[in-house]
Design an enzyme around this catalytic site. Structure first.
Site, PDB file in Angstrom:
ATOM      1  N   SER A 177      -1.136   2.694   6.628  1.00  0.00           N
ATOM      2  CA  SER A 177      -2.054   2.081   5.670  1.00  0.00           C
ATOM      3  C   SER A 177      -3.486   2.146   6.195  1.00  0.00           C
ATOM      4  O   SER A 177      -4.326   2.852   5.656  1.00  0.00           O
ATOM      5  CB  SER A 177      -1.649   0.627   5.405  1.00  0.00           C
ATOM      6  OG  SER A 177      -2.610  -0.034   4.595  1.00  0.00           O
ATOM      7  N   ASP A 183       0.869  -1.183   0.000  1.00  0.00           N
ATOM      8  CA  ASP A 183       0.000   0.000   0.000  1.00  0.00           C
ATOM      9  C   ASP A 183       0.902   1.229   0.000  1.00  0.00           C
ATOM     10  O   ASP A 183       1.186   1.809   1.041  1.00  0.00           O
ATOM     11  CB  ASP A 183      -0.901  -0.028   1.242  1.00  0.00           C
ATOM     12  CG  ASP A 183      -1.917   1.106   1.253  1.00  0.00           C
ATOM     13  OD1 ASP A 183      -1.948   1.894   0.295  1.00  0.00           O
ATOM     14  OD2 ASP A 183      -2.676   1.210   2.238  1.00  0.00           O
TER      15      ASP A 183
END
Length: 450
Positions: free
Chosen positions: A341, A244
């Site tokens: 994230s 991510d």
């Protein structure tokens, strides 16, 4: 939030600047370095700094081969604890002990734990679940949020049971797993708001910053003010999938982006990127909740967000909230560890938060930490926390964006970064209760609450 123009547009965005910071007391981990089966060797384990412990763990992983079953850092004793699989050859224990680690024998090998994680992936990839190997328990820690109920819970529980006794445990989370993207301030793109993690130099030599991948796929161009003109454009983004993270290049190639995290009233020089180690004490800076702290709980975590599955993350007990996405995870001595994230909970009730490893993101996008003097940051052993914090003359770029909250904070007209770093004239140096918010007090004295 406009920028004060200084020579060569010094530091377009300062990582982690916010309107106000709450002092976050460092919480020492309850790492248990002496458990049943621990090896008693005459040689005393070495006292190590967290970065040195991470390096030693990597070396021992290669040295011990299949006998290596994970490791973690005991921050209280400042020792690296290494798990080994017992066998006829006692040489592995001797090797690890001579290297300076505390050794303990465990039952589950890394390959067995990896096989268990693969079973979870194939049979229990359910939104609202996550799992990571916990070397302190030598098990897979499976977490389920509040949406995992009924048949979903039954499936998850039966899958865990099928792994066998002593292989995995399930923990229930009161919140829901989500990415921390929100509408508000910091960096903006339409109705989206994120934070940046660290300034970097892209492979072509241009200045850029890292942020969360789910921010990078949400919009292509980002501004430092709500409704303002774009200052940076997404170059690469990965989400969901193997990470991510996103690389966002500044539109002005003359932008100077120093290697530091802006705490508002001071900065922390970032010297280099480093891998996380379970038990490592970390700090997180985000544009919504400011500075918070905690420890690493697991590595190579898999998180099943509603948008899809993300692998290879760091699991922590550090809190975060919407708008903190992409924000910097770092150590008090100036090591860049991760990018925010997502997770569950908030900074009132607590929860779990997952981070993209910086080292993996840098390798994937072909960037290097640093800008003005890439790789030459002067943090080293003495940079970062307390009185010794600051950018340092040699600090390279790396303080991603995390720019303050609105026009009254961050890297605005009143703020600036680099030599003139600060959180703007509107930003005070104290907390609501009157205590200071400098990193020195947070780390050294454990002042205040968040």
């Amino acid at each position: 939030m406009s920028h004060k123009r200084i020579p060569k547009r010094k530091a377009a965005i300062a990582a982690g600047s916010v309107v106000a910071l709450g002092a976050a007391a460092i919480l020492l981990p309850n790492a248990n370095a002496s458990q049943d089966g621990a090896s008693d060797d005459a040689a005393a384990p070495k006292t190590l700094k967290s970065a040195d412990a991470s390096d030693l763990a990597s070396q021992l992983a290669g040295m011990l081969g299949d006998a290596f079953a994970g490791s973690y850092y005991d921050a209280e004793s400042q020792q690296l604890v290494v798990n080994v699989i017992p066998g006829d050859n006692n040489n592995v224990v001797v090797q690890a002990t001579k290297a300076g680690a505390k050794v303990r024998e465990v039952e589950n090998s890394l390959s067995e734990l990896a096989s268990g994680a693969q079973t979870l992936k194939s049979e229990a990839t359910i939104p609202g679940t996550a799992w990571a190997v916990d070397p302190r328990t030598n098990k897979i820690l499976v977490t389920a949020d509040s949406t995992v109920t009924g048949d979903k819970w039954d499936t998850l529980e039966s899958t865990v049971d099928s792994l066998g006794s002593g292989m995995a445990t399930i923990k229930k989370s009161a919140g829901t797993f989500k990415t921390f993207l929100s509408g508000g301030d910091a960096i903006f793109a339409g109705g989206a708001r994120c934070s940046a993690g660290f300034n970097v130099t892209a492979g072509d030599g241009t200045p850029a910053f890292l942020t969360a991948g789910h921010c990078g796929v949400a919009a292509e161009q980002w501004s430092d003010a709500e409704g303002g003109q774009p200052i940076a454009t997404v170059d690469q983004a990965t989400f969901p999938g193997d990470g991510d993270f996103a690389l966002v290049k500044y539109d002005d190639p003359a932008t100077e982006a120093p290697s530091e995290v802006n705490l508002g009233d001071q900065t922390v020089a970032i010297s280099q990127a480093a891998d996380a180690e379970v038990g490592l004490q970390v700090l997180r800076m985000g544009s919504t909740t400011g500075l918070n702290d905690g420890q690493v709980l697991g590595l190579d975590a898999t998180v099943n967000y509603p948008e899809g599955t993300v692998t290879g993350l760091i699991q922590t007990d550090v809190c975060a909230e919407p708008g903190d996405s992409g924000g910097s995870l770092f150590t008090q001595d100036g090591l860049a560890i991760g990018l925010t994230s997502g997770g569950s909970g908030d900074c009132t009730a607590g929860g779990e938060t997952f981070f993209q490893p910086v080292t993996t993101a840098l390798a994937a996008v072909g960037a290097t930490l640093g800008g003005d003097a890439a790789g030459g940051a002067g943090a080293g052993d003495e940079a970062g926390a307390g009185d010794e914090a600051g950018a340092g003359d040699d600090a390279g770029a790396g303080a991603g964006e995390e720019a303050g909250a609105g026009e009254e904070a961050g890297a605005g007209e009143e703020a600036g970064a680099g030599e003139e770093a600060g959180a703007g004239e509107e930003v005070g140096n104290g907390n609501a209760d009157g205590t200071g918010n400098g990193l020195g007090e947070i780390v050294g004295n454990g002042v205040g609450n968040n």
